[in-house]
Motif scaffolding. Structure first.
Motif, PDB file in Angstrom:
ATOM      1  N   SER A   1       0.820  -1.215   0.000  1.00 18.22           N
ATOM      2  CA  SER A   1       0.000   0.000   0.000  1.00 18.22           C
ATOM      3  C   SER A   1       0.852   1.262   0.000  1.00 18.22           C
ATOM      4  CB  SER A   1      -0.928  -0.003   1.221  1.00 18.22           C
ATOM      5  OG  SER A   1      -1.848  -1.073   1.147  1.00 18.22           O
TER       6      SER A   1
ATOM      7  N   THR B   1      -1.455   4.073  -1.657  1.00 19.79           N
ATOM      8  CA  THR B   1      -2.648   4.030  -0.819  1.00 19.79           C
ATOM      9  C   THR B   1      -2.399   4.704   0.519  1.00 19.79           C
ATOM     10  OG1 THR B   1      -3.374   1.955  -1.844  1.00 19.79           O
ATOM     11  CG2 THR B   1      -4.343   2.515   0.289  1.00 19.79           C
TER      12      THR B   1
ATOM     13  N   SER C   1      -6.598   1.056   7.529  1.00 17.61           N
ATOM     14  CA  SER C   1      -7.574   1.200   6.461  1.00 17.61           C
ATOM     15  C   SER C   1      -7.684   2.660   6.082  1.00 17.61           C
ATOM     16  CB  SER C   1      -8.941   0.675   6.886  1.00 17.61           C
ATOM     17  OG  SER C   1      -9.908   0.920   5.884  1.00 17.61           O
ATOM     18  N   THR C   2      -7.890   2.921   4.799  1.00 17.51           N
ATOM     19  CA  THR C   2      -8.112   4.289   4.336  1.00 17.51           C
ATOM     20  C   THR C   2      -9.596   4.612   4.267  1.00 17.51           C
ATOM     21  OG1 THR C   2      -8.119   3.544   2.034  1.00 17.51           O
ATOM     22  CG2 THR C   2      -6.010   4.254   2.951  1.00 17.51           C
TER      23      THR C   2
ATOM     24  N   ASP D   1       2.020   1.557  -3.795  1.00 17.20           N
ATOM     25  CA  ASP D   1       1.006   2.009  -4.757  1.00 17.20           C
ATOM     26  C   ASP D   1       0.367   3.343  -4.376  1.00 17.20           C
ATOM     27  OD1 ASP D   1      -0.987   1.534  -2.838  1.00 17.20           O
ATOM     28  OD2 ASP D   1      -1.566  -0.399  -3.690  1.00 17.20           O
TER      29      ASP D   1
END
Length: 320
Positions: free
Chosen positions: A67, A72, A289-290, A70
């Motif tokens: 993450s 995120t 978590s986003t 990429d």
């Protein structure tokens, strides 16, 4: 998932109290400006006061590592060595370190406290308000060597292989903290686990070990559900099933869930888990978590967030 340290060669080094040591090592470096990774030769770090230098044997690959690559999760440093699920042997001991010696088999902590916030000053290092995550806030262990704080080391028993010990730093310790400390699961409670990947798999096993019954796994992948049953789940349901709530009620004798764990980090799984709780139940969101996990909040329900390493996070849940 884990992989053996993929850097060949051994170099001689001498301690310099936190500065770079003589010699270089190979390390995977993430470059935030281009979001690219490369294996590079960089100086071997030296352990500062209270630190040790660890020769890496194995280091895992966590989804949070991907993450960062990429985009995120935002980068905290312009360049950083990734990898936070490591095992190895102590190569050098920094000033002031006691109880550890060169050659000891260890697992470094996947994070370290800031030692400056209110909780740290009170001695509550586990709930540091500014926890620094390995491979995000400081260099990790996709390298031949990594520096670790001596206070966060765990000794590896001689009968535990390095490749198994490596995942203890995150993929096992995070679920353990979620089940035992945050979720406070006790014997006889009903437990549900949404998302049975690396973290969820260990939540299932740990819930079984502490005496939860039944343990129910939820996932969209049939192969994953089958694996969950093999590892100790009493039931494994497709979370897309329209009759899911009725099946949970049947499996629990009408009680529903005392504790639900959301290891998927999605709004839909969070709300589904919340909807399957009994009165007085607890919902624990595990990991990073986003997604904005905002949902309905019912009287007598307790909602928690649990992050890597065992600390608790506050969570805002609106509505009645």
């Amino acid at each position: 998932m884990h992989t053996r340290a993929f850097f060949a060669g051994t170099v001689e080094a001498t301690t310099t109290k936190g500065r770079a040591m003589a010699g270089t090592m190979r390390a995977e470096r993430f470059h935030a400006d281009t979001k690219t990774i490369a294996v590079e030769d960089i100086p071997i770090p030296g352990p500062g006061p209270g630190e040790v230098l660890v020769k890496v044997e194995f280091c895992g690959i966590c989804h949070s590592d991907l993450s960062l690559i990429d985009g995120t999760f935002p980068a905290l440093l312009p360049e950083v060595t990734q990898g936070h699920e490591a095992s190895g042997t102590i190569a050098k001991v920094g000033a002031g370190v006691t109880g550890w010696a060169e050659g000891d088999r260890v697992v470094p902590s996947a994070g370290r406290p800031c030692f400056a916030c209110r909780n740290c000053r009170r001695g509550d290092l586990t709930n540091c308000l500014n926890i620094q995550l390995m491979a995000f806030a400081y260099d990790g262990a996709w390298a031949e060597y990594t520096v670790a704080h001596a206070g966060g080391l765990t000794r590896i028993p001689d009968n535990v292989p390095f490749e198994q010990a490596a995942i203890l730093a995150d993929a096992v310790s995070t679920p353990f903290g979620a089940v035992v400390r945050t979720g406070k699961v006790v014997v006889g409670e009903t437990v549900g686990v949404w998302g049975v990947g690396g973290v969820g798999t260990h939540i299932v096993q740990l819930a079984r070990l502490v005496g939860a019954v039944p343990v129910i796994a939820f996932d969209i992948n049939p192969a994953v559900r089958e694996r969950a049953l093999e590892l100790g789940a009493d039931y494994a349901f497709d979370s897309r099933d329209e009759d899911l709530k009725e099946k949970v009620a049947e499996a629990t004798g009408g009680r529903m869930l005392d504790v639900a764990f959301d290891a998927a980090g999605l709004k839909v799984t969070f709300e589904q888990a919340l909807d399957c709780l009994t009165v007085g139940g607890r919902l624990v969101a595990v990991g990073l978590s986003t997604v904005d996990l905002v949902s309905r909040y019912f009287l007598s329900l307790s909602v928690h967030a649990h992050r890597r390493g065992g600390g608790n996070l506050s969570m805002s849940v609106v509505g009645v």
